[in-house]
Design a protein around this motif. Structure first.
Motif, PDB file in Angstrom:
ATOM      1  N   ASP A  19      15.170  -4.392  -3.934  1.00  0.00           N
ATOM      2  CA  ASP A  19      14.758  -5.247  -2.831  1.00  0.00           C
ATOM      3  C   ASP A  19      13.778  -4.533  -1.908  1.00  0.00           C
ATOM      4  OD1 ASP A  19      16.494  -7.175  -3.766  1.00  0.00           O
ATOM      5  OD2 ASP A  19      18.139  -6.542  -2.464  1.00  0.00           O
ATOM      6  N   LEU A  20      13.913  -3.227  -1.788  1.00  0.00           N
ATOM      7  CA  LEU A  20      13.051  -2.461  -0.895  1.00  0.00           C
ATOM      8  C   LEU A  20      11.597  -2.563  -1.324  1.00  0.00           C
ATOM      9  CD1 LEU A  20      12.999  -0.517   1.514  1.00  0.00           C
ATOM     10  CD2 LEU A  20      13.194   1.359  -0.112  1.00  0.00           C
ATOM     11  N   ARG A  21      11.355  -2.427  -2.608  1.00  0.00           N
ATOM     12  CA  ARG A  21       9.989  -2.547  -3.138  1.00  0.00           C
ATOM     13  C   ARG A  21       9.421  -3.929  -2.837  1.00  0.00           C
ATOM     14  NH1 ARG A  21       6.937  -3.969  -7.668  1.00  0.00           N
ATOM     15  NH2 ARG A  21       5.376  -2.385  -8.269  1.00  0.00           N
ATOM     16  N   GLN A  22      10.217  -4.963  -3.078  1.00  0.00           N
ATOM     17  CA  GLN A  22       9.766  -6.324  -2.828  1.00  0.00           C
ATOM     18  C   GLN A  22       9.545  -6.575  -1.335  1.00  0.00           C
ATOM     19  OE1 GLN A  22       8.711  -7.111  -6.195  1.00  0.00           O
ATOM     20  NE2 GLN A  22       8.778  -8.965  -4.943  1.00  0.00           N
ATOM     21  N   ALA A  23      10.366  -5.947  -0.501  1.00  0.00           N
ATOM     22  CA  ALA A  23      10.206  -6.120   0.948  1.00  0.00           C
ATOM     23  C   ALA A  23       8.877  -5.545   1.418  1.00  0.00           C
ATOM     24  CB  ALA A  23      11.360  -5.451   1.684  1.00  0.00           C
ATOM     25  N   VAL A  24       8.508  -4.389   0.877  1.00  0.00           N
ATOM     26  CA  VAL A  24       7.227  -3.776   1.245  1.00  0.00           C
ATOM     27  C   VAL A  24       6.071  -4.626   0.726  1.00  0.00           C
ATOM     28  CG1 VAL A  24       5.759  -1.743   0.961  1.00  0.00           C
ATOM     29  CG2 VAL A  24       8.206  -1.457   1.365  1.00  0.00           C
ATOM     30  N   LEU A  25       6.190  -5.116  -0.511  1.00  0.00           N
ATOM     31  CA  LEU A  25       5.154  -5.993  -1.058  1.00  0.00           C
ATOM     32  C   LEU A  25       5.012  -7.260  -0.209  1.00  0.00           C
ATOM     33  CD1 LEU A  25       5.825  -5.778  -4.905  1.00  0.00           C
ATOM     34  CD2 LEU A  25       3.749  -5.045  -3.724  1.00  0.00           C
ATOM     35  N   ALA A  26       6.139  -7.838   0.183  1.00  0.00           N
ATOM     36  CA  ALA A  26       6.109  -9.057   0.985  1.00  0.00           C
ATOM     37  C   ALA A  26       5.434  -8.812   2.334  1.00  0.00           C
ATOM     38  CB  ALA A  26       7.526  -9.582   1.193  1.00  0.00           C
ATOM     39  N   ALA A  27       5.757  -7.691   2.959  1.00  0.00           N
ATOM     40  CA  ALA A  27       5.131  -7.359   4.240  1.00  0.00           C
ATOM     41  C   ALA A  27       3.626  -7.144   4.065  1.00  0.00           C
ATOM     42  CB  ALA A  27       5.782  -6.106   4.829  1.00  0.00           C
TER      43      ALA A  27
END
Length: 200
Positions: A19-27
């Motif tokens: 989820d951390l990777r996706q959170a950074v991508l989303a931001a």
């Protein structure tokens, strides 16, 4: 995968490793959609995602790595959007649809100076999308140079999508649906080659 418009930050306590990777991508997609890729900062993204300042670098190494991951994801989304589309004109329509649904990806994908050119994920995703684009050209009749015809069709779809996203054709469209407007444009330029849509 999330749409460029549907990204929200998540409290740090809810993260799992993936989820951390996706959170950074989303931001990052939020920033690009609002301010362009030039505004990206890994430290700012960490703050937006609610993670330590080192977290983005752990997953992407640097800003170029992050942009490359966004581009690779964009090409995967484009290939998925184009897949099983009936003919070249409808592939063009879906290309425009992709650009509207994923404007931040679209801004990054075609900027080679921002990307790591030899990244294997990027190369594989780009090839999948390119294969889907080439497939539509097979429907054209009496085309002496299929590669040239493919570039012409891509130029039309990409140019229209770019003009649409930058609001340069807003007045011309008026209340018309952008996808229907693109179908008309494609019909004008490829009238002798494109089969008529169903029902015509």
């Amino acid at each position: 995968m999330t749409s460029d418009r549907d990204t929200k930050s998540t409290p740090r306590s809810t993260y799992h490793h993936g989820d951390l990777r996706q959170a950074v991508l989303a931001a990052a997609l939020d920033v690009i959609a609002a301010e362009g890729p030039g505004a990206l900062s890994l430290r700012d993204l960490a703050r937006r995602a609610g993670v330590s300042h080192a977290a983005p670098a752990h997953h992407f190494k640097d800003r170029t790595g992050l942009l490359t991951a966004i581009a690779a994801e964009g090409y995967e989304l484009l290939a998925e959007t184009l897949r099983s589309s009936p003919g070249l004109r409808e592939r063009g329509v879906r290309y425009v649809r992709f650009a509207v649904a994923h404007p931040a990806h679209f801004q990054v994908m075609f900027r080679p100076e921002l990307l790591r050119a030899d990244d294997p994920d990027l190369l594989a995703a780009r090839e999948r999308a390119s294969a889907e684009l080439r497939t539509g050209v097979a429907d054209l009749a009496d085309v002496p140079d299929s590669r040239q015809a493919g570039i012409a069709a891509w130029s039309l779809a990409h140019g229209f999508a770019t003009l649409l996203l930058t609001h340069n054709v807003t007045a011309a469209l008026g209340d018309q649906d952008p996808e229907e407007y693109f179908r008309s444009l494609a019909g004008l330029l490829f009238a002798a080659q494109l089969p008529a849509p169903d029902g015509e």
